[in-house]
Design an enzyme around this catalytic site. Structure first.
Site, PDB file in Angstrom:
ATOM      1  N   GLY A   9       0.826  -1.214   0.000  1.00  0.00           N
ATOM      2  CA  GLY A   9       0.000   0.000   0.000  1.00  0.00           C
ATOM      3  C   GLY A   9       0.851   1.252   0.000  1.00  0.00           C
ATOM      4  CB  ALA A  10       4.257   1.902  -1.120  1.00  0.00           C
ATOM      5  N   GLY A  13      -0.755   7.880   1.240  1.00  0.00           N
ATOM      6  CA  GLY A  13      -0.788   7.987   2.695  1.00  0.00           C
ATOM      7  C   GLY A  13       0.475   7.564   3.415  1.00  0.00           C
ATOM      8  N   GLY A  15       1.958   4.609   3.777  1.00  0.00           N
ATOM      9  CA  GLY A  15       2.889   3.728   3.056  1.00  0.00           C
ATOM     10  C   GLY A  15       3.761   4.504   2.093  1.00  0.00           C
ATOM     11  CE1 TYR A 193      -8.565   0.375   8.878  1.00  0.00           C
ATOM     12  CE2 TYR A 193      -9.380   1.311  10.929  1.00  0.00           C
ATOM     13  CZ  TYR A 193      -8.385   1.194   9.980  1.00  0.00           C
ATOM     14  OH  TYR A 193      -7.200   1.886  10.134  1.00  0.00           O
TER      15      TYR A 193
HETATM   16  P1  NDP Z   1      -4.567   5.134   2.472  1.00  0.00           P
HETATM   17  O1  NDP Z   1      -5.946   4.811   2.032  1.00  0.00           O
HETATM   18  O2  NDP Z   1      -3.966   6.431   2.084  1.00  0.00           O
HETATM   19  O3  NDP Z   1      -3.590   3.987   2.030  1.00  0.00           O
HETATM   20  C1  NDP Z   1      -3.994   2.662   1.965  1.00  0.00           C
HETATM   21  C2  NDP Z   1      -3.145   1.942   0.980  1.00  0.00           C
HETATM   22  O4  NDP Z   1      -3.574   0.579   0.930  1.00  0.00           O
HETATM   23  C3  NDP Z   1      -3.264   2.497  -0.443  1.00  0.00           C
HETATM   24  O5  NDP Z   1      -1.990   2.485  -1.039  1.00  0.00           O
HETATM   25  C4  NDP Z   1      -4.174   1.485  -1.107  1.00  0.00           C
HETATM   26  O6  NDP Z   1      -3.991   1.354  -2.514  1.00  0.00           O
HETATM   27  C5  NDP Z   1      -3.701   0.213  -0.418  1.00  0.00           C
HETATM   28  N1  NDP Z   1      -4.635  -0.888  -0.622  1.00  0.00           N
HETATM   29  C6  NDP Z   1      -5.953  -0.950  -0.339  1.00  0.00           C
HETATM   30  N2  NDP Z   1      -6.452  -2.140  -0.744  1.00  0.00           N
HETATM   31  C7  NDP Z   1      -5.429  -2.831  -1.282  1.00  0.00           C
HETATM   32  C8  NDP Z   1      -5.323  -4.101  -1.897  1.00  0.00           C
HETATM   33  N3  NDP Z   1      -6.385  -4.903  -2.047  1.00  0.00           N
HETATM   34  N4  NDP Z   1      -4.117  -4.502  -2.343  1.00  0.00           N
HETATM   35  C9  NDP Z   1      -3.041  -3.696  -2.221  1.00  0.00           C
HETATM   36  N5  NDP Z   1      -3.078  -2.480  -1.679  1.00  0.00           N
HETATM   37  C10 NDP Z   1      -4.274  -2.047  -1.219  1.00  0.00           C
HETATM   38  O7  NDP Z   1      -4.641   4.995   4.063  1.00  0.00           O
HETATM   39  P2  NDP Z   1      -3.533   5.233   5.228  1.00  0.00           P
HETATM   40  O8  NDP Z   1      -2.236   5.610   4.657  1.00  0.00           O
HETATM   41  O9  NDP Z   1      -4.176   6.068   6.246  1.00  0.00           O
HETATM   42  O10 NDP Z   1      -3.464   3.761   5.835  1.00  0.00           O
HETATM   43  C11 NDP Z   1      -2.278   3.021   5.890  1.00  0.00           C
HETATM   44  C12 NDP Z   1      -2.242   2.197   7.171  1.00  0.00           C
HETATM   45  O11 NDP Z   1      -2.262   3.070   8.288  1.00  0.00           O
HETATM   46  C13 NDP Z   1      -3.406   1.250   7.348  1.00  0.00           C
HETATM   47  O12 NDP Z   1      -2.915   0.022   7.843  1.00  0.00           O
HETATM   48  C14 NDP Z   1      -4.271   1.923   8.388  1.00  0.00           C
HETATM   49  O13 NDP Z   1      -5.009   0.997   9.124  1.00  0.00           O
HETATM   50  C15 NDP Z   1      -3.194   2.581   9.225  1.00  0.00           C
HETATM   51  N6  NDP Z   1      -3.618   3.660  10.081  1.00  0.00           N
HETATM   52  C16 NDP Z   1      -4.090   4.842   9.548  1.00  0.00           C
HETATM   53  C17 NDP Z   1      -4.475   5.856  10.398  1.00  0.00           C
HETATM   54  C18 NDP Z   1      -4.992   7.137   9.883  1.00  0.00           C
HETATM   55  O14 NDP Z   1      -5.341   7.980  10.711  1.00  0.00           O
HETATM   56  N7  NDP Z   1      -5.065   7.362   8.587  1.00  0.00           N
HETATM   57  C19 NDP Z   1      -4.347   5.712  11.855  1.00  0.00           C
HETATM   58  C20 NDP Z   1      -3.841   4.445  12.277  1.00  0.00           C
HETATM   59  C21 NDP Z   1      -3.482   3.478  11.415  1.00  0.00           C
HETATM   60  P3  NDP Z   1      -4.690   2.351  -3.595  1.00  0.00           P
HETATM   61  O15 NDP Z   1      -3.843   3.577  -3.598  1.00  0.00           O
HETATM   62  O16 NDP Z   1      -4.611   1.552  -4.836  1.00  0.00           O
HETATM   63  O17 NDP Z   1      -6.080   2.588  -3.093  1.00  0.00           O
END
Ligand code: NDP
Length: 327
Positions: A9-10, A13, A15, A193
Site C-alpha cells: 500500500g505504498a 498515505g 505507506g 476495519y
Molecule cells: P490510504 O488509504 O492512504 O492507504 C492505503 C493503501 O492501501 C493504499 O496504497 C491502497 O492502494 C492500499 N490498498 C488498499 N487495498 C489494497 C489491496 N487490495 N491490495 C493492495 N493495496 C491495497 O490509508 P492510510 O495511509 O491512512 O493507511 C495506511 C495504514 O495506516 C493502514 O494500515 C491503516 O489501518 C493505518 N492507520 C491509519 C491511520 C490514519 O489515521 N489514517 C491511523 C492508524 C493506522 P490504492 O492507492 O490503490 O487505493
C-alpha cells in the site's frame, strides 16, 4: 546489493510517505507493493523519490493468488529481503452491505488481515536469510496497527468497538453465508476495519512468540498517530472528511501529518534502537493529548485486553492458516 524493504500500500498515505523516507535515506531499496501500478509510480515521482531507489511491484491483497504471484515475482527478482511492512488497508465505514475478496472473504478483514497474513508467512524465510549488514541491525517485519482497534484507549472506545468474540464468523469462512463478521454478528463496515486491526496486532504478537527466537526477525506494530487526511477516509461521508482533520488537530491533538507519520514508520523499520520484538510503538504528540500516556519519542504502548489475549491470538493464527491455504 542494497538492503531491501517491501512496503504494501505504498501508493498513498502512510505507506507512500514511509517509502519516500526510506528511499531518500539512501540506505534502502524500496519495493512498493501496490495494486495500482500507475498510481504508485505517479505518487513516487510526485514526492521526488530518486529514480532507482524503488521498484513498483503488483500486489492485490484482496486476492490470495495475487499474493502468491507477488511473492514469486519478488523471489525471481533475486533481491535480498531485510524488512517487510504490512501497511495497506481498506476502511468501509459507510458500507451497508459487505463486499468480498476474490477468495470470498469480507473485504476489510480479507485485505487487511488475511492477505497480509499469507504474505508475511510466505516471506518469513527470506527475512530470516537477510544478510547481517542491515541498517536496522536485524531483519524486521512491521504490521501497522491502530488504536481504533484498542479498547483501552479513548479512540478505541468509540462505538462500534472492535470485538472478535469467539471467532465463530472466521470459523465459517467469513463469506457472508453465515456471517461476514469475525464475531458472527451483523455486518458493520467500521467494526470490520477495527477487527482487522486487532487481527494485525494479534498476528504480530503470534509471529513474535512463534518465530522471533528461531529467526532473529524483529516483529513490531505501531500506531503512527491520526493521519486525518489520508485516502483511508475516502469512503466516509463528506462532512466527516471536512471536520475530522481539525477535530484531530485541535480537540484530541492526535493529528499527525502524512510526512511525519511516514517518518515514524520509517523509524520503526530502520532505527537500530527500536529493535525490540513483540512491541507496539506509538508517539506522544502533545502532553495534553487524550490519546496517549505522556512520554517523549517512540514509546512502547500497551495493547488492549483483547490484543494481549494470546489464546485468542493462537486461535486466530490456526483459523487464518486454514483460510489462506497454508494448512
Ligand atoms: P490510504 O488509504 O492512504 O492507504 C492505503 C493503501 O492501501 C493504499 O496504497 C491502497 O492502494 C492500499 N490498498 C488498499 N487495498 C489494497 C489491496 N487490495 N491490495 C493492495 N493495496 C491495497 O490509508 P492510510 O495511509 O491512512 O493507511 C495506511 C495504514 O495506516 C493502514 O494500515 C491503516 O489501518 C493505518 N492507520 C491509519 C491511520 C490514519 O489515521 N489514517 C491511523 C492508524 C493506522 P490504492 O492507492 O490503490 O487505493
Amino acid at each position: 546489493q542494497k538492503p531491501t524493504v517491501i512496503v504494501t500500500g505504498a501508493s498513498s498515505g502512510l505507506g507512500l510517505n514511509a517509502a519516500n523516507a526510506l528511499a531518500q535515506s539512501g540506505d534502502w531499496h524500496v519495493i512498493m507493493a501496490c495494486r495500482d501500478f500507475a498510481k504508485a509510480e505517479k505518487s513516487a515521482q510526485k514526492l521526488g523519490m530518486p529514480k532507482g531507489s524503488y521498484t513498483v511491484m503488483h500486489l492485490d491483497l484482496a486476492s490470495l493468488e495475487s499474493v502468491r504471484q507477488f511473492v514469486q515475482n519478488f523471489k525471481n527478482s533475486g533481491r535480498r529481503l531485510d524488512a517487510l511492512v504490512a501497511n495497506a488497508a481498506v476502511y468501509l465505514p459507510t458500507a451497508k452491505e459487505p463486499t468480498f475478496t476474490a477468495d470470498g472473504f469480507e473485504l476489510s478483514v480479507g485485505t487487511n488481515h488475511l492477505g497480509h497474513f499469507l504474505l508475511v508467512n510466505l516471506l518469513l524465510e527470506d527475512l530470516k536469510d537477510s544478510p547481517k549488514n542491515n541498517p536496522a541491525g536485524s531483519p524486521r517485519c512491521i504490521i501497522v496497527g491502530s488504536i481504533t482497534g484498542n479498547t483501552n484507549t479513548l479512540a478505541g472506545n468509540i462505538p462500534p468497538k472492535a470485538d472478535l468474540g469467539d471467532l465463530r464468523g472466521l470459523t465459517t469462512g467469513l463469506d457472508g453465508r453465515n456471517s461476514s463478521m469475525i464475531d458472527g454478528g451483523e455486518f458493520d463496515g467500521a467494526k470490520a476495519y477495527k477487527d482487522s486491526k486487532v487481527c494485525n496486532m494479534l498476528t504480530m504478537r503470534q509471529l513474535h512468540q512463534r518465530y522471533h527466537d528461531s529467526t532473529g526477525v524483529t516483529f513490531a506494530s505501531l500506531y503512527p498517530g491520526c493521519i486525518a487526511e489520508t485516502g483511508l477516509f475516502r469512503n466516509h461521508v463528506g462532512l466527516f472528511r471536512t471536520l475530522f482533520p481539525p477535530f484531530q488537530k485541535f480537540v484530541t491533538k492526535g493529528y499527525v501529518s502524512e510526512a511525519e507519520a511516514g517518518r515514524r514508520l520509517a523509524q520503526v523499520v530502520s532505527d537500530p534502537t527500536l529493535n525490540k520484538s513483540g512491541v507496539y510503538w506509538s508517539w506522544d504528540n502533545d502532553k495534553s493529548s487524550l490519546w496517549f500516556d505522556s512520554v517523549d519519542g517512540a514509546l512502547e504502548n500497551r495493547v488492549s485486553e483483547e490484543v494481549s489475549d494470546d489464546k485468542k491470538g493462537a486461535k486466530l493464527w490456526d483459523l487464518s492458516m486454514k483460510l489462506v491455504g497454508l494448512e
